[in-house]
Scaffold this active site. Structure first.
Site, PDB file in Angstrom:
ATOM      1  N   TRP A 143       0.813  -1.228   0.000  1.00 53.12           N
ATOM      2  CA  TRP A 143       0.000   0.000   0.000  1.00 53.12           C
ATOM      3  C   TRP A 143       0.846   1.277   0.000  1.00 53.12           C
ATOM      4  O   TRP A 143       0.305   2.357   0.152  1.00 53.12           O
ATOM      5  CB  TRP A 143      -0.922   0.000   1.224  1.00 53.12           C
ATOM      6  CG  TRP A 143      -1.851  -1.157   1.277  1.00 53.12           C
ATOM      7  CD1 TRP A 143      -3.070  -1.261   0.678  1.00 53.12           C
ATOM      8  CD2 TRP A 143      -1.646  -2.405   1.972  1.00 53.12           C
ATOM      9  NE1 TRP A 143      -3.644  -2.487   0.951  1.00 53.12           N
ATOM     10  CE2 TRP A 143      -2.779  -3.217   1.742  1.00 53.12           C
ATOM     11  CE3 TRP A 143      -0.608  -2.912   2.757  1.00 53.12           C
ATOM     12  CZ2 TRP A 143      -2.917  -4.495   2.276  1.00 53.12           C
ATOM     13  CZ3 TRP A 143      -0.728  -4.196   3.273  1.00 53.12           C
ATOM     14  CH2 TRP A 143      -1.871  -4.968   3.042  1.00 53.12           C
ATOM     15  N   ASP A 144       2.155   1.168  -0.132  1.00 52.36           N
ATOM     16  CA  ASP A 144       3.047   2.327  -0.046  1.00 52.36           C
ATOM     17  C   ASP A 144       2.902   3.023   1.305  1.00 52.36           C
ATOM     18  O   ASP A 144       2.896   4.245   1.401  1.00 52.36           O
ATOM     19  CB  ASP A 144       2.757   3.316  -1.187  1.00 52.36           C
ATOM     20  CG  ASP A 144       3.892   4.322  -1.378  1.00 52.36           C
ATOM     21  OD1 ASP A 144       4.979   4.095  -0.830  1.00 52.36           O
ATOM     22  OD2 ASP A 144       3.676   5.328  -2.070  1.00 52.36           O
TER      23      ASP A 144
END
Length: 848
Positions: free
Chosen positions: A507-508
């Site tokens: 998801w960064d």
């Protein structure tokens, strides 16, 4: 006769206005009615079908200039009002798209009354149909309120569970380390349970962190990064008298739409202030007057700019063995976008000849061939004892074969490599063997490290692997250290301990903030701790000697599915006995916009997307909602702590992303290539506002709508606030206050500033500083305002408008008998604040 002619003209104008209003209502009523039906088929609210029908029937009767139009619209508005209050209560910002436009229409319909006849149109077939529809409007009103009541957000919340739990029941406690329920390829961090590593315990205490006061030694004040100053000249009683005493401009501004966004926090030693420009020019200026002593220009090329042109800071070192008159007895060390580390003499600005190659270390040695801007440091080294610890930004979303995230330690006097921590080459501490490079694609540290000189530990907030949104070929080491706090022994480069805040991060959710070191109160007494904020607005508080949690952290079940169901972690860690700033999971009612049509569009998008709360897995068949988004929670500003009062202040973001994986063949067909390709086009592959990043050498590219913007108006789909600021008492573990942060003055539809001084809670990046007098100074918001806030109440006690965005963390020091506060107004391209090259100093008048 003239009077009759005038009256007739006015009548015709009045009739034309009524017909024009009818046409406008048809123009909006048709898409609202059709969109409402579409939303209904997706399981959403029935209100818009009713509202669109009400507008169309009102328009029909206006066309006949019948008073029935007024009665139909009054019914429509009454139901709208009841629905709006039921769905969102008295939240003013939530009611803007629900009630503003309908209220304007109500006024216009009422103004039309003098031109309306007091009868309905003749009962022909058309009017009979219209009458039937009018009856249906009333019936739809009742149906709408009944059905929407069944789907009310509060009722849904009761059904789905509390926010932040991924809509499943929490597990009772953290699973034992190494337990078999960890997913394949996922290593649960091994956290020591007690004691101090022998090599640390045996280290003699010969180093101390400098005390912040007259001087400001590092980005966060010193290596502990508390962002706290004991200076007391500026108080809550006199802060309103602050005035600008000098301004320094670097001259670094974009010429060809380059992405600029300087976030520099200067350092101050003695009578000199040292600062760094967007293109890495370093200047020494008089701390009291802003007069320039010298400027060194490293001639950084603009094609070396990565994410943006920013130079967050420099480090200072005084050689205790050198004579004060020796060249580089005291030095400034900084890094450039084209990956050079440079040491300068503080008195003259000359290169230090014994450092690296005539004052310069080439940081690309061992990295291998790379494109300009791909490996581009933006944060300063961290000086621990006599070792410069170096990480780097690596541009996101390009290719799995990205430059290595290797962390290196260099001798501060010679620039020689002391060690390298390449997580996929355990035990190898030097340069890679001939013909090889440091492991590509490993997690990097783009932000700032903090350190404990006494323990000899440096604390790395790690990012995630390249590429961000797919992890199918990540190594065991990557899955261990990705999005984790990693403590390295600065003498050897060995891992002392680590703690992972997101398992299998796709998801960064990299750790963007600098950890803050405090003595954390516990029932057994104060414990040396690190507070690590996250993009999920949680605060992981660990014993900084061992990595043992000092707060309760539960492993809770996480959503499953997406394109990698067999590799996802079944659980994610949640801090449970210390306040977090995670907001409730989104519902359809949280969708927003400037008008009902905008809000309807966002509701349809919400219903079309995959969303199971925090950690919803990435999907390819439809978009998914990521909330918080990658710019959520706490980013590079970190937190600030008053160690005397035990109060922590933090600003945070509260925005979603609307993302979708894109199959490789589609990405390739669109000609989207990574930064290393000769045909690379930076404008086509930024992956931020709906564009696609290639994620080459993986099965998917990624389309990210950061902030989840509404088409056409450019507003955000989620209702305000988009950012907040909060104070937490470390002793009681209670939130003292938590409020929206940032006004609407520079925000509005179509990018037009509204200039409204209303507190909407804007996106914000960049931290603040606390003074001993209970003031918190911070820029950060997109309204370009620099503020002072009372830390005990959250009340704003002073503000000034900056000439550019203040996305940098301010600092304070004493010079010429005055306490001075300085902020870099550099702006930020991604935050869409005005770009500038300003360093501005504020102080009380005269010598007070």
């Amino acid at each position: 006769m003239a009077r009759l002619h005038t009256t007739s003209t006015r009548t015709r104008i009045g009739h034309f206005a009524i017909y024009l209003l009818a046409a406008v209502l048809v123009l909006f009523g048709l898409p609202i009615f059709a969109g409402g039906i579409w939303l209904m088929t997706l399981g959403g609210s029935w209100y818009y079908t009713f509202a669109g029908l009400g507008l169309l029937v009102t328009a029909y009767y206006l066309g006949w200039r019948s008073m029935a139009a007024v009665w139909v619209y009054l019914l429509t508005f009454a139901v709208t009002l009841a629905w709006a209050l039921w769905e969102s209560g008295l939240d003013a910002w939530a009611q803007v798209p629900r009630l503003l436009a309908p209220s304007i229409v109500l006024v216009l319909v009422l103004l039309a009354i003098p031109g309306l006849r007091r009868m309905v149109p003749p009962l022909d077939r058309r009017s009979g149909v219209a009458a039937a529809i009018a009856v249906a409007v009333g019936g739809m009103a009742a149906v709408t309120l009944y059905i929407d009541t069944e789907n009310h957000p509060l009722r849904a919340q009761e059904t789905l569970g509390a926010p932040g739990t991924a809509q499943v029941e929490p597990a009772p406690a953290t699973a034992p380390q190494g337990e078999a329920n960890a997913p394949q390829g996922e290593i649960v961090p091994e956290v020591p349970t007690s004691g101090v590593p022998q090599e640390i315990a045996a280290t003699p205490v010969v180093y101390e962190d400098p005390i912040v006061g007259e001087d400001w030694f590092a980005y966060g004040g010193n290596n502990h990064a508390t962002r706290y100053s004991p200076l007391s000249q500026i108080t809550r009683d006199n802060v309103g008298q602050l005035e600008k005493i000098w301004e320094f401009r670097t001259g670094d501004l974009p010429e060809n739409d380059e992405p600029f966004g300087n976030q520099n926090t200067p350092i101050k030693i003695g009578n000199r202030l040292f600062l760094c420009s967007a293109l890495n020019k370093v200047s020494a200026i008089d701390a009291a007057t802003g007069a320039e002593f010298w400027t060194y220009d490293p001639q950084t090329p603009t094609d070396a700019i990565g994410y943006n042109a920013s130079c967050r800071g420099q480090v200072y070192f005084a050689d205790p063995a050198a004579a004060p008159t020796d060249l580089c007895a005291a030095r400034i060390v900084f890094m450039t976008h084209d990956a050079r580390m440079i040491a300068l003499d503080t008195e003259t600005g000359q290169l230090c000849p014994d450092f690296g190659n005539a004052g310069i270390v080439n940081l690309l040695v061992g990295i291998g061939d790379t494109a300009p801007g791909f490996y581009a440091p933006t944060s300063p080294p961290t000086l621990v004892r006599d070792v410069l610890v170096v990480g780097s930004q690596v541009s996101d979303g390009q290719t799995r074969e990205a430059p290595s995230g290797v962390i290196r330690g260099f001798d501060v006097l010679t620039g020689e490599l002391n060690w390298a921590w390449d997580m996929d080459r355990p035990g190898e501490k030097g340069l890679p063997p001939e013909g090889e490079i440091y492991t590509p694609g490993t997690p990097n540290m783009w932000t700032l490290a903090s350190a404990d000189n006494e323990l000899g530990l440096v604390y790395l907030p790690m990012g995630n692997s390249a590429v961000d949104y797919w992890g199918g070929d990540r190594s065991e080491a990557e899955n261990t250290y990705s999005t984790a706090i990693v403590a390295l022994d600065v003498e050897t480069g060995d891992v002392a301990w680590h703690y992972q805040t997101v398992h299998y991060d796709i998801w960064d959710y990299d750790l963007g903030g600098q950890g803050t070191l405090v003595d954390f109160p516990t029932p057994e007494g104060p414990v040396p701790a690190i507070i690590m904020p996250s993009k999920q607005a949680q605060f992981y508080i660990l014993d900084r000697r061992t990595g043992e949690p000092l707060v309760t952290i539960e492993e809770r079940p996480a959503p499953q599915g997406g394109v990698e169901p067999e590799r996802l972690s079944p659980t994610q860690p949640y801090v449970t006995d210390f306040p977090n700033l995670i907001k409730p999971d989104l519902t359809e009612a949280d969708m927003w916009g400037a008008t009902p049509l905008d809000q309807l569009w966002c509701r349809i998008q919400f219903r079309q997307a995959a969303y199971d709360g925090v950690y919803t897995p990435p999907t390819v068949d439809r978009p998914w909602i990521q909330f918080p988004g990658y710019n959520g929670g706490v980013d590079w500003g970190g937190v600030a702590v008053d160690p005397e009062k035990g109060i922590m202040i933090t600003n945070y973001n509260n925005m979603p992303n609307y993302n979708q994986l894109v199959p490789r063949e589609e990405v390739d067909a669109m000609g989207i290539v990574p930064i290393t390709d000769p045909d690379y086009d930076a404008s086509a592959g930024s992956g931020s506002h709906g564009s696609i990043s290639p994620q080459a050498l993986s099965p998917y590219g990624i389309r990210v709508n950061a902030g989840w913007r509404v088409p056409f108006t450019g507003l955000l789909c989620k209702q305000p606030p988009y950012g907040g600021i909060a104070a937490i008492d470390l002793n009681t573990r209670e939130v003292l206050w938590d409020r929206p942060f940032g006004s609407a003055r520079k925000n509005g539809p179509f990018g037009i500033p509204s200039m409204l001084p209303l507190e909407i809670g804007t996106p914000n990046n960049g931290g603040g500083l606390i003074t001993s007098t209970g003031l918190f100074f911070i820029g950060a918001t997109t309204d370009d305002i620099f503020r002072a806030i009372d830390i005990e109440t959250g009340e704003e006690v002073w503000q000034v408008t900056l000439p550019a965005g203040g996305q940098a963390t301010p600092m304070t020091y004493e010079a010429g008998g005055r306490q001075i506060v300085v902020i870099n107004a550099g702006g930020h391209d991604f935050m869409e604040t005005p770009v500038g090259d300003y360093f501005i100093a504020y102080a009380l008048p005269g010598n007070s």
